[in-house]
Design a protein around this motif. Structure first.
Motif, PDB file in Angstrom:
ATOM      1  N   ILE A  70       0.863  -1.187   0.000  1.00 65.35           N
ATOM      2  CA  ILE A  70       0.000   0.000   0.000  1.00 65.35           C
ATOM      3  C   ILE A  70       0.895   1.231   0.000  1.00 65.35           C
ATOM      4  O   ILE A  70       1.749   1.397   0.874  1.00 65.35           O
ATOM      5  CB  ILE A  70      -0.935  -0.006   1.216  1.00 65.35           C
ATOM      6  CG1 ILE A  70      -1.837  -1.245   1.168  1.00 65.35           C
ATOM      7  CG2 ILE A  70      -1.775   1.258   1.271  1.00 65.35           C
ATOM      8  CD1 ILE A  70      -2.626  -1.485   2.425  1.00 65.35           C
ATOM      9  N   THR A  71       0.713   2.072  -0.981  1.00 66.63           N
ATOM     10  CA  THR A  71       1.580   3.233  -1.142  1.00 66.63           C
ATOM     11  C   THR A  71       0.833   4.505  -0.759  1.00 66.63           C
ATOM     12  O   THR A  71      -0.245   4.459  -0.178  1.00 66.63           O
ATOM     13  CB  THR A  71       2.068   3.329  -2.598  1.00 66.63           C
ATOM     14  OG1 THR A  71       0.934   3.483  -3.457  1.00 66.63           O
ATOM     15  CG2 THR A  71       2.829   2.108  -3.007  1.00 66.63           C
ATOM     16  N   HIS A  82      -7.971  -0.168   5.234  1.00 67.78           N
ATOM     17  CA  HIS A  82      -9.305  -0.431   5.791  1.00 67.78           C
ATOM     18  C   HIS A  82     -10.223  -1.023   4.715  1.00 67.78           C
ATOM     19  O   HIS A  82     -10.956  -1.990   4.966  1.00 67.78           O
ATOM     20  CB  HIS A  82      -9.898   0.866   6.341  1.00 67.78           C
ATOM     21  CG  HIS A  82     -11.281   0.721   6.883  1.00 67.78           C
ATOM     22  ND1 HIS A  82     -11.547   0.170   8.127  1.00 67.78           N
ATOM     23  CD2 HIS A  82     -12.503   1.035   6.345  1.00 67.78           C
ATOM     24  CE1 HIS A  82     -12.846   0.152   8.333  1.00 67.78           C
ATOM     25  NE2 HIS A  82     -13.452   0.679   7.279  1.00 67.78           N
ATOM     26  N   CYS A  83     -10.168  -0.472   3.510  1.00 66.07           N
ATOM     27  CA  CYS A  83     -10.996  -0.963   2.403  1.00 66.07           C
ATOM     28  C   CYS A  83     -10.624  -2.402   2.042  1.00 66.07           C
ATOM     29  O   CYS A  83     -11.491  -3.249   1.834  1.00 66.07           O
ATOM     30  CB  CYS A  83     -10.823  -0.041   1.198  1.00 66.07           C
ATOM     31  SG  CYS A  83     -11.846  -0.466  -0.223  1.00 66.07           S
ATOM     32  N   LEU A  84      -9.330  -2.688   1.981  1.00 68.88           N
ATOM     33  CA  LEU A  84      -8.878  -4.042   1.651  1.00 68.88           C
ATOM     34  C   LEU A  84      -9.337  -5.058   2.698  1.00 68.88           C
ATOM     35  O   LEU A  84      -9.893  -6.107   2.371  1.00 68.88           O
ATOM     36  CB  LEU A  84      -7.352  -4.071   1.544  1.00 68.88           C
ATOM     37  CG  LEU A  84      -6.731  -3.627   0.223  1.00 68.88           C
ATOM     38  CD1 LEU A  84      -5.226  -3.485   0.370  1.00 68.88           C
ATOM     39  CD2 LEU A  84      -7.058  -4.613  -0.886  1.00 68.88           C
ATOM     40  N   LYS A  85      -9.113  -4.740   3.952  1.00 70.55           N
ATOM     41  CA  LYS A  85      -9.400  -5.698   5.016  1.00 70.55           C
ATOM     42  C   LYS A  85     -10.897  -5.903   5.226  1.00 70.55           C
ATOM     43  O   LYS A  85     -11.364  -7.034   5.403  1.00 70.55           O
ATOM     44  CB  LYS A  85      -8.737  -5.236   6.317  1.00 70.55           C
ATOM     45  CG  LYS A  85      -7.219  -5.307   6.291  1.00 70.55           C
ATOM     46  CD  LYS A  85      -6.598  -4.664   7.523  1.00 70.55           C
ATOM     47  CE  LYS A  85      -6.838  -5.474   8.764  1.00 70.55           C
ATOM     48  NZ  LYS A  85      -6.075  -4.918   9.920  1.00 70.55           N
ATOM     49  N   ASP A  91     -14.333 -10.924   1.676  1.00 68.67           N
ATOM     50  CA  ASP A  91     -15.043 -11.622   0.595  1.00 68.67           C
ATOM     51  C   ASP A  91     -14.255 -12.832   0.111  1.00 68.67           C
ATOM     52  O   ASP A  91     -14.818 -13.890  -0.182  1.00 68.67           O
ATOM     53  CB  ASP A  91     -15.289 -10.666  -0.577  1.00 68.67           C
ATOM     54  CG  ASP A  91     -16.353  -9.616  -0.252  1.00 68.67           C
ATOM     55  OD1 ASP A  91     -17.044  -9.785   0.770  1.00 68.67           O
ATOM     56  OD2 ASP A  91     -16.475  -8.636  -1.015  1.00 68.67           O
ATOM     57  N   ILE A  92     -12.936 -12.680   0.013  1.00 65.83           N
ATOM     58  CA  ILE A  92     -12.096 -13.753  -0.503  1.00 65.83           C
ATOM     59  C   ILE A  92     -12.176 -14.983   0.394  1.00 65.83           C
ATOM     60  O   ILE A  92     -12.140 -16.123  -0.080  1.00 65.83           O
ATOM     61  CB  ILE A  92     -10.640 -13.259  -0.643  1.00 65.83           C
ATOM     62  CG1 ILE A  92     -10.546 -12.268  -1.812  1.00 65.83           C
ATOM     63  CG2 ILE A  92      -9.670 -14.412  -0.870  1.00 65.83           C
ATOM     64  CD1 ILE A  92      -9.219 -11.562  -1.917  1.00 65.83           C
ATOM     65  N   ALA A 116       1.967  -4.199   3.704  1.00 62.91           N
ATOM     66  CA  ALA A 116       2.361  -5.104   2.613  1.00 62.91           C
ATOM     67  C   ALA A 116       1.715  -6.464   2.839  1.00 62.91           C
ATOM     68  O   ALA A 116       1.694  -6.990   3.958  1.00 62.91           O
ATOM     69  CB  ALA A 116       3.878  -5.231   2.537  1.00 62.91           C
ATOM     70  N   TRP A 117       1.191  -7.066   1.745  1.00 67.60           N
ATOM     71  CA  TRP A 117       0.439  -8.319   1.821  1.00 67.60           C
ATOM     72  C   TRP A 117       0.872  -9.259   0.711  1.00 67.60           C
ATOM     73  O   TRP A 117       1.330  -8.822  -0.343  1.00 67.60           O
ATOM     74  CB  TRP A 117      -1.067  -8.033   1.690  1.00 67.60           C
ATOM     75  CG  TRP A 117      -1.618  -7.227   2.825  1.00 67.60           C
ATOM     76  CD1 TRP A 117      -1.384  -5.909   3.094  1.00 67.60           C
ATOM     77  CD2 TRP A 117      -2.483  -7.696   3.861  1.00 67.60           C
ATOM     78  NE1 TRP A 117      -2.045  -5.523   4.225  1.00 67.60           N
ATOM     79  CE2 TRP A 117      -2.738  -6.595   4.721  1.00 67.60           C
ATOM     80  CE3 TRP A 117      -3.085  -8.925   4.135  1.00 67.60           C
ATOM     81  CZ2 TRP A 117      -3.550  -6.703   5.838  1.00 67.60           C
ATOM     82  CZ3 TRP A 117      -3.902  -9.026   5.254  1.00 67.60           C
ATOM     83  CH2 TRP A 117      -4.129  -7.932   6.087  1.00 67.60           C
TER      84      TRP A 117
END
Length: 754
Positions: A70-71, A82-85, A91-92, A116-117
């Motif tokens: 995330i940059t 926050h949006c990713l998590k 959903d995944i 980083a993920w």
């Protein structure tokens, strides 16, 4: 230019594009992942812990996990996380492909703040589920907006170990394509309240064409503190700056020396390395790597840090280079102990004994045993120091080796050098004759430059420090065959504008022309936007001497200092961030220049009028409708807009800490107040980014039409232009921009013949 000079250029360039562009675990099915010489070499060296070699080789044959970072600046990064998590990763976890649950992305334990993920999902798997397709579209769009970077995990390590602060002057010596450079820029801007950090990043690359890919990467971060230059890193010029009215030498606080290498640590993604790997690659690259590192250390400030890194596991390219630097430094350098800097990262300590092997399989463990006919390819610096006490004092165990099977990554090597005193050849020989060129000085027996290690082609820094006035030669011509070759897909997307003319030294760049404080262009700009008296007008530049100024750019104070004092010795490709663009329609309303979204976060603190404070609901209207009427805004914003005359405006969202359902970071958008309507001048990918931050999901369905949902809005409000752009973005960003590995020559036989 002789063959040797051309070959040095080629060694720094060749092989950088031989990469797995799929980037999501895809490989080349027709390449067999076997290389007996590779296995024999590393088994004999014993670099892998006992009993783990099979596990090591099995990991090397597995596809590399996809990793994202995330940059952006910190507050926006928190919103993206926050949006990713809360949306995509949850959903995944519910998705099943062929009866098996998909493994959800996991944060890299050692990367700070869960920024980083990594995930083992391949592109093929992603396309099998609509939910995963939305996730992929999110990644593609946010990557193009500069908010997410697809970057290999080990590539993220060197910038973290540099320990960047906002005032640091930073040099990235071999920067293209720029993922690490982007990290450096982000660290400079870690405090979003500081519009103009005191420090800067100078990002260099030897390949003129790849410099434009570097520009593309850096531009996504919209920083006034980045400059892209085009030089051979092994003899990058010493720069001057003005300090209190006197010329002084620019020494860097931090240097990233991520050198070209054989790239055997990248076999998991660069599949063709399997069939092309040979021990000769490292032997041919060692000298270049050492010259680049020496040049970096010469320009490092006393007390500064330089990170040396490769994506190779070979000690000839790793510990041998570090040992040679430490030995030649005579105590001026120290290997930093970084064991506690990245908690959670698994790594092996550097080795203090090794031997080398020719491609025919002959081993040498000591320079004295190398026959005369081999001593042009095999050099003394490739072997460990013979003095046990000297070797022990080097503390080579402080180097960090990353093995693929320990944390499911690529292979990597990194070492951090701290400069405690000037390099000994700088102290010992304070002056060179004015008429002695760098090349002749280096070759003259008994001359100061003759003592520079590894045959560095550059004169000692002290020659310039002490005012000797050594002439800096123009950069040697590029290899014409490289300059004229057909550009690949990356170059077509990210190459220089079509209007640029190709010259012997690369593409001809427009000039950088700084404006004066009394330039007439500021008269209307000053009054229209009511600029603060503290606005640094002298930091504004344009790219033309003649005619009307089309765009105005800004650079930080220190980059201006560098540009003004080094125009003759430095080839600048790009610098600054666009802050205004000419708009002839605006002239009748009071100002011919409208604000540019790229530079709004740098510029807005100096603007004291034409600002409309907007709500979340207002932003949704502005980003989903092309020209909404003023009446579509909420009452407060509508009242503010009615008071303004037509022309360019700032739309500013201020977060409410008491309402955690809304974004907790400031948002600033450029807009235009029309006669009866208002619109946002925001690039479409950034529109998608801000809409997602506000809870509006934008994605394409199977027919390629843009959809909008997530908060009950009607579908179809996103206009056709936005829909079409989603497809364009996908095509552009599917290119693999994560490859920061600098893979060197893979044609050693040809190099020897030359």
């Amino acid at each position: 230019m002789g063959k040797r000079s051309r070959q040095r250029q080629k060694t720094q360039n060749t092989g950088r594009d031989n990469r797995d562009n799929a980037g999501w675990g895809a490989g080349y099915d027709d390449i067999v992942k076997e290389n007996k010489l590779f296995e024999h070499y590393y088994q004999e060296l014993g670099l892998v812990p006992e009993g783990e070699f099979k596990e090591f080789m099995d990991a090397m044959r597995e596809p590399l996990p996809a990793t994202i970072r995330i940059t952006g600046y910190k507050s926006h990064a928190k919103e993206i996380l926050h949006c990713l998590k809360e949306k995509y990763f949850k959903d995944i976890q519910e998705v099943e492909i062929d009866g098996q649950k998909i493994e959800a992305p996991q944060p890299l334990k050692w990367y700070p703040d869960e920024q980083a993920w990594h995930t083992n999902m391949s592109r093929k798997i992603i396309r099998k589920s609509p939910l995963l397709e939305k996730f992929h579209q999110f990644l593609v769009s946010e990557t193009e907006s500069g908010n997410i970077s697809r970057q290999e995990a080990v590539s993220m390590i060197p910038p973290l170990l540099l320990k960047i602060e906002s005032h640091h002057k930073i040099l990235d010596m071999c920067a293209a394509p720029g993922s690490k450079t982007a990290q450096l820029i982000e660290m400079l801007h870690s405090d979003i309240d500081v519009s103009f950090p005191e420090g800067f990043v100078i990002a260099n690359d030897v390949d003129n064409k790849r410099c434009y890919l570097l520009v593309h990467q850096a531009k996504r971060l919209n920083s006034p503190c980045i400059m892209v230059v085009n030089h051979d890193a092994s003899c990058i010029p010493t720069l001057k700056i003005d300090v209190d009215g006197k010329k002084d030498i620019l020494f860097y606080d931090r240097i990233l020396c991520d050198v070209p290498c054989s790239g055997d640590g990248t076999m998991r993604k660069n599949i063709d390395v399997w069939k092309k790997w040979t021990t000769s690659n490292s032997l041919h690259l060692h000298g270049l790597q050492l010259r680049i590192a020496v040049r970096g250390l010469e320009q490092l400030a006393v007390g500064g840090r330089m990170v040396y890194s490769t994506c190779s596991l070979n000690p000839i390219e790793d510990e041998a280079v570090i040992a040679a630097l430490l030995e030649k430094s005579e105590g001026a350098l120290e290997l930093a102990d970084c064991s506690g800097d990245l908690p959670g990262l698994k790594w092996m300590p550097g080795v203090s004994s090794w031997k080398l092997m020719t491609k025919e399989g002959t081993w040498f463990s000591d320079w004295s045993k190398v026959p005369l006919n081999r001593q042009t390819q095999i050099r003394p610096t490739m072997f460990p120091p013979t003095d046990p006490e000297k070797l022990a004092n080097m503390h080579l165990e402080r180097c960090m080796r990353i093995l693929p099977h320990h944390q499911n990554t690529g292979g990597f090597f990194v070492a951090v050098l701290v400069k405690k005193a000037p390099m000994p050849w700088n102290k010992r020989y304070p002056k060179l004759r004015k008429d002695v060129s760098s090349s002749s000085a280096a070759q003259t027996e008994g001359s100061p430059a003759a003592s520079i290690p590894a045959g560095s082609p550059c004169p000692p820094d002290s020659a310039v420090e002490d005012g000797a006035g050594v002439k800096v030669d123009e950069e040697a011509p590029k290899d014409l065959s490289l300059a004229q070759e057909t550009t690949d897909k990356q170059d077509r997307v990210y190459g220089p504008p079509a209007s640029k003319k190709m010259k012997l030294f690369g593409y001809k760049e427009d000039p950088f022309v700084f404006l004066t404080e009394d330039d007439p262009v500021f008269i209307t700009i000053q009054s229209f936007y009511n600029l603060s008296p503290t606005f640094p007008k002298v930091n504004v530049l344009t790219r033309t001497h003649d005619g009307k100024k089309r765009h105005l750019y800004m650079v930080s104070k220190e980059l201006r200092n560098v540009l003004l004092n080094n125009s003759e010795r430095m080839k600048v490709i790009n610098t600054g961030v666009k802050v205004w663009s000419r708009n002839s329609d605006g002239e009748e309303f009071g100002c011919a220049f409208r604000l540019a979204q790229e530079g709004i976060y740098s510029l807005q603190p100096y603007i004291r009028s034409r600002i409309i404070t907007v709500s979340v609901a207002d932003i949704k209207v502005l980003l989903t409708q092309e020209n909404p009427y003023l009446s579509k805004l909420e009452e407060d914003a509508h009242a503010q807009a009615k008071k303004l005359v037509m022309g360019s405006i700032v739309l500013k969202y201020i977060p409410n800490p008491n309402n955690t359902e809304e974004p907790q970071c400031p948002i600033q958008l450029c807009g235009w107040r029309g006669k009866t309507s208002i619109r946002a001048f925001v690039p479409r990918n950034e529109r998608f980014h801000y809409l997602r931050m506000l809870g509006v999901e934008v994605f394409r369905d199977k027919q390629g039409q843009a959809q909008k949902g997530g908060d009950g809005e009607k579908e179809g409000e996103v206009k056709e232009g936005v829909e079409n752009d989603a497809g364009v973005v996908k095509d552009a960003v599917d290119l693999d921009l994560e490859n920061d590995d600098k893979i060197g020559s893979i044609e050693p036989e040809k190099e020897l013949m030359d």
